[in-house]
Design an enzyme around this catalytic site. Structure first.
Site, PDB file in Angstrom:
ATOM      1  CG  ASP A 296     -78.914  14.503  21.838  1.00 29.61           C
ATOM      2  OD1 ASP A 296     -79.636  13.977  20.977  1.00 29.61           O
ATOM      3  OD2 ASP A 296     -78.952  14.213  23.046  1.00 29.61           O
TER       4      ASP A 296
ATOM      5  CB  CYS B 127     -36.076  31.257  25.905  1.00 26.99           C
ATOM      6  SG  CYS B 127     -34.735  30.295  25.168  1.00 26.99           S
TER       7      CYS B 127
END
Length: 828
Positions: A509, A22
Site C-alpha cells: 500500500d 521425542c
C-alpha cells in the site's frame, strides 16, 4: 492465557505437558487429546512442551488432565493458596470455588471453611494470582495471596531447574559408571591390567562389582527412563524412553544371567555388558542435560521481554510519591518517572519532556522525544528527562504483554513442514523396535554368537532415538521468532515463517506504508472569482470529521491560517471517491476527478494543472459547489526514509515489487518512479485491492501484502502473508500475519530475512536428523560387518544419539545472532 475466543467453533486452551522426549511423543499426545469428546485441532510442541486444543466451552479442564494422565503425558500444574475473609457456611465454599474455577488456567479449587483458605491447582505458568484474588473478592470474599507465588515466573526457570536436576543425576551416574567402565574396558585396552585384575580379584567378583554399580545407575539416575518408557510400552505407544529402557535392560539382564546363571548360556556367549548399560544411561543423561541448557536459551527472548517489566512504580498520592507494586497499579494512576527508569505501564505524558529508548519494542536504536500528550509504552526506558504520566493500560492490556503473547503464540505454532516429521515419527519407534528384533534374529542365525546379536539389537535401539527429529523444527521457530521480536518484527502466526520464505511478490500500500502518511497541502488554485481562503474554508469544513491523512493535511493548512470552519450537514463519505455535504444550503463536493465525472462537474479549466501536479507525485483534489468547479487542491506525502533502498534490496534478491494505490495513475507512477517500483496499480478502490492481489498472484506465485490502514484489512487477509505496519490501525494489525512494530520500511527486509534464515536452519536440522538416523541404523544393525568388519557398539550409539540432539539445538541457537535488515540468497 489458557482460554481465548477463536474464529473457529470452540475455545482455544493452552497448557504445558510433561514426559515429552521425542517427536513420537508429540504424535501420541495429540492422538490422546483428539480422542477426548469435544476436542478438535490438537497441537503439541516438543520445544515448548505445550499443547493447544480447541474445545467445547463446557468441557472441564479436569477431563483433559485425566486424559493426558492416562496417556502418560501429564499436564504440568502448580499450586497457590489464598486466605479468604467472610467465610461463614458451606454455601460460601461453593460460591468461592465456582468463582475460582471459572478463571483461566484453574484446574482444581478446594476451599476449607475451617481454615478460610483456598487451595488452587492451576496450569503451570497460567495461574494469574491477581485475577484469582479479584474473582474471589468480586464474589464477596476478599482474598490475599499466601506465600510468594505471586511473583512472575522466569520462562527459563523451568529449564534451569530441569538442567540442575539432570546435572545431579549425571554426576551420580558418572561416578558409579566410571569404575564399571575402567574394570571392563580398561582390561580390553590394557591386557596387563586385565590379567592383573583377574589374578587379584577374579572374574566373578569383578562381574558382581559391575552388577552392583550398574544396578545402582539404572535404579537411581536412570530410573526416569523406566518409569516413563515401560508404561508407554505397555500402552502400546513406545517412545524414546522405551527404546532406552529396552536396550539397557536387555544388556543388563543378559549380563545378570551370565553372572549368576552362566549355565543357561553357551560357553562362547558368557560375557557381560554391564558397562554398556551404565555408559548408555550416563551418556543419554549427558545429552539431556545439554538439551535442557540449550532449551533454556531458546526461550531467552521471552525471558528478556518479561525482564523488561518493572517490579514497582512511584505513584503520586497527594504531595507524596508512594512506591507500589506493578500488580497494584491501576488505570488513571499518576506515576513519577526519573531519568534512567523503565516506564511501568502504558500511558501518556501529562507534564515534562522525555527522550525514550523504545528499542525493546521497535528494534530501532534511536531514542524518541516525547512531550505532554504523547503515548509511552511500558517497559521502555526513560532517557534524560523527568516527567509525570497517566497510566492507561496495565497487566495483560499493555503493549509489552501483548507482544509476549504474540511471541509465545508464534513460538508454539506448528509449521506445515512439521507434518512430514509427525507422520514419520508416528511409526518410527515401532519400526525401530522391529528392526532391532530382526537384527537380533538375523545375527542369531548368521552371526558368530549370541552376544553379537545382543550388541546389534541394543545398538539399533539406542542409535534410533528420534529426539533430533522432534526438536528440529520447533527449536528453530522458537529462536527465530524470539529474535525477530527483538528486532521489532512480530510473527502473529508461526506459520507465516514458512509462507514468507516462499513469497515471490511483495505488494505495498502507498500511504502510511511507503510514505510518511502525513501529507501537506502543496497547491490551491481557484476557478472564477473564488478566493483561496474561501475555498480552503469549505474544503477544511468538509474534512473536519475525517481521519484520512489527506483530510488532516487540509485541516492543518486551515488551522495555520486561523480559518473558522462552518458546520456541515448531510455529510457522506464516498469510499475511494471523496466526500459530499451541505454548507449553508449549498451542496459541496470534494474529491478525485472520478467523483466530479460521476456528479457531472466540468473540471476542464483546471485539468491540465491537475495533470502537472500528478506528474510531480502530488494528489490532486477538486472542490465543487452546487455542481460548479471552485478550486483544485493538491497534497503531497513524502516517501519514508529508506523506502527506496528497501525496494532495491527486495528486487536484488529476486522478488517482484508492486505498489497498489488509490491515487491517480500519473501520481502513482511518479511515486513509483521515485521509489524504483516497476509495477504500479493505480486508481484502485479499497474493495478493489483484493482483486489487484489476485491478479498479481496469477501472474507470479505467492505474495505478501504490506499495509497499515483499515481499508487494507481485506487485502492483508487475502494475501498469502499479510504484513501490517505496527504504527497503523488496530484492524490492520489484527488481520495481519506479521506486524512491523517500528513502521520503518527496512523492517520488511528483517521479516523476510528472519523467515529465510529460520527455514534454512530448519532444513539443516531436518537433514541432519533424518540423515543421521537413515545412515546409522543400518550400521548399528551390522550391515557393514560382513564386508568391512565394522560394528557400532551400544556405547558409541548412545554418544552419537546424544550428540545429534545437541547439534540440532546448537544449530537452532545460531539464529539468536541474526542481524536486522538482512536477506541472504535468492529464490529459485
Amino acid at each position: 492465557m489458557l482460554m481465548t475466543n477463536t474464529a473457529q467453533t470452540g475455545v482455544e486452551r493452552r497448557f504445558p505437558i510433561g514426559n515429552l522426549s521425542c517427536a513420537g511423543c508429540v504424535r501420541r499426545a495429540e492422538t490422546a487429546l483428539a480422542a477426548v469428546p469435544g476436542v478438535s485441532a490438537p497441537s503439541v510442541n516438543l520445544a515448548t512442551h505445550e499443547a493447544r486444543v480447541l474445545t467445547a466451552p463446557s468441557l472441564e479442564m479436569d477431563v483433559l488432565r485425566q486424559a493426558m494422565q492416562r496417556a502418560g503425558y501429564p499436564i504440568r500444574t502448580a499450586q497457590l493458596e489464598l486466605a479468604l475473609e467472610g467465610m461463614t457456611c458451606a454455601s460460601c465454599v461453593a460460591r468461592v470455588e465456582a468463582a475460582l474455577l471459572a478463571q483461566p488456567g484453574v484446574v482444581r479449587a478446594s476451599v476449607n471453611l475451617a481454615t478460610s483458605r483456598a487451595q488452587i491447582e492451576h496450569i503451570e505458568g497460567q495461574g494469574d494470582a491477581g485475577a484469582l484474588i479479584a474473582a474471589s473478592t468480586a464474589a464477596g470474599y476478599p482474598a490475599t495471596l499466601l506465600g510468594d507465588t505471586a511473583e512472575p515466573e522466569d520462562p527459563q526457570m523451568r529449564h534451569h531447574v530441569e538442567a540442575q536436576g539432570l546435572r545431579g543425576a549425571l554426576i551420580l551416574a558418572a561416578l558409579l559408571t566410571l569404575p564399571v567402565f575402567i574394570l571392563e574396558m580398561g582390561g580390553h585396552m590394557m591386557p596387563a591390567f586385565h590379567h592383573w585384575l583377574h589374578h587379584q580379584i577374579g572374574m566373578q567378583t569383578l562381574w558382581i562389582v559391575q552388577f552392583v554399580l550398574t544396578t545402582a545407575v539404572l535404579a537411581g539416575p536412570g530410573r526416569r527412563f523406566y518409569t516413563t518408557g515401560l508404561p508407554a510400552l505397555m500402552r502400546g505407544a513406545p517412545d524414546m524412553n522405551s527404546l532406552v529402557a529396552i536396550g539397557t535392560l536387555a544388556a543388563w539382564a543378559y549380563s545378570v544371567v551370565a553372572t549368576f546363571a552362566p549355565a543357561l548360556l553357551p560357553a562362547t556367549a558368557r560375557a557381560v555388558y554391564f558397562e554398556a548399560a551404565a555408559v548408555i544411561v550416563t551418556l543419554i543423561l549427558l545429552g539431556r542435560w545439554l538439551e535442557a541448557r540449550a532449551k533454556g536459551r531458546t526461550g531467552a527472548a521471552i525471558a528478556r521481554l518479561v525482564g523488561m517489566q518493572p517490579r514497582s512504580a512511584r505513584v503520586v498520592r497527594g504531595d507524596e510519591n508512594v512506591e507500589v507494586a506493578i500488580a497494584d497499579l491501576r488505570a488513571g494512576d499518576i506515576v513519577q518517572l526519573r531519568p534512567g527508569e523503565r516506564i511501568p505501564a502504558d500511558g501518556a505524558l501529562i507534564s515534562g519532556e522525555a527522550v525514550i529508548d523504545e528499542s525493546m519494542i521497535t528494534g530501532e536504536p534511536i531514542p524518541v522525544t516525547k512531550q505532554a500528550g504523547d503515548k509511552v509504552v511500558g517497559g521502555t526506558v526513560n532517557g534524560t528527562g523527568a516527567f509525570r504520566m497517566e497510566v492507561k493500560h496495565t497487566g495483560a492490556d499493555t503493549v509489552l504483554s501483548q507482544i509476549i503473547r504474540m511471541v509465545e503464540s508464534a513460538q508454539g505454532a506448528k509449521l506445515p513442514v512439521q507434518a512430514l516429521v509427525d507422520r514419520v515419527t508416528m511409526v518410527f519407534v515401532p519400526i525401530v523396535i522391529g528392526i532391532a528384533i530382526l537384527a537380533v534374529l538375523v545375527w542369531l542365525v548368521f552371526g558368530p554368537d549370541l552376544t553379537f546379536a545382543l550388541v546389534a539389537g541394543v545398538s539399533v535401539l539406542i542409535i534410533a532415538c528420534p529426539c533430533a527429529m522432534g526438536l528440529a523444527t520447533p527449536t528453530s521457530v522458537m529462536v527465530g521468532t524470539g529474535r525477530a521480536a527483538e528486532l521489532g518484527v512480530l510473527f502473529r502466526k508461526g506459520t507465516a515463517l514458512q509462507l514468507l520464505d516462499k513469497v515471490q511478490i511483495v505488494a505495498f500500500d502507498k500511504t502510511g506504508t511507503l510514505t510518511e502518511g502525513r501529507p501537506i497541502l502543496t497547491d490551491l488554485e481557484t476557478a472564477g472569482t473564488w478566493g483561496t481562503n474561501d475555498a480552503l474554508t469549505l474544503a477544511a469544513a468538509m474534512e473536519q470529521t475525517s481521519e484520512h491523512p489527506i483530510a488532516r493535511a487540509i485541516l492543518e493548512a486551515a488551522k495555520e491560517k486561523g480559518l473558522s470552519l462552518p458546520e456541515v450537514a448531510g455529510f457522506k463519505s464516498l469510499t475511494g471517491l471523496g466526500v459530499r455535504g451541505q454548507i449553508d444550503g449549498q451542496t459541496i463536493l470534494l474529491g478525485a476527478a472520478r467523483l466530479m465525472a460521476q456528479e457531472g462537474v466540468d473540471v476542464a479549466p483546471l485539468a491540465d494543472r491537475a495533470q502537472d501536479m500528478a506528474a510531480k507525485g502530488r494528489s490532486p483534489l477538486y472542490l465543487a459547489v452546487d455542481g460548479q468547479l471552485v478550486a483544485l487542491l493538491a497534497v503531497a506525502d513524502k516517501a519514508k526514509p529508506g523506502a527506496r533502498e528497501m525496494i532495491a534490496a527486495l528486487k536484488a534478491h529476486g522478488l517482484r515489487v508492486a505498489m497498489i494505490s488509490g491515487d491517480a495513475q500519473a501520481t502513482a507512477n511518479a511515486i513509483g518512479q521515485e521509489l524504483g517500483i516497476d509495477e504500479v496499480m493505480a486508481e484502485v478502490m479499497p474493495k478493489g485491492k483484493v482483486d489487484a492481489l489476485q491478479a498479481l498472484r496469477k501472474s507470479g506465485g505467492k505474495l505478501a501484502f504490506v499495509g497499515d490502514g483499515i481499508n487494507d484489512a481485506p487485502a492483508l487477509a487475502e494475501a498469502d502473508v499479510g504484513i501490517a505496519i505496527g504504527t497503523g490501525t488496530d484492524v490492520a494489525v489484527e488481520t495481519a500475519d506479521v506486524v512491523l512494530i517500528s513502521g520503518a520500511p527496512d523492517a520488511v527486509l528483517t521479516a523476510l530475512g528472519v523467515s529465510r534464515q529460520t527455514m534454512r536452519n530448519i532444513r539443516q536440522n531436518l537433514f541432519w536428523a533424518f540423515a543421521y538416523n537413515t545412515a546409522l541404523i543400518p550400521v548399528a544393525a551390522g550391515l557393514l560387518y560382513p564386508a568391512f568388519g565394522l560394528m557400532l557398539s551400544p556405547m558409541l550409539a548412545a554418544g552419537a544419539m546424544a550428540f545429534s540432539s545437541v547439534c540440532v539445538l546448537s544449530n537452532a541457537l545460531r539464529l539468536r545472532f541474526m542481524a536486522p535488515h538482512h536477506l541472504q540468497g535468492k529464490h529459485a
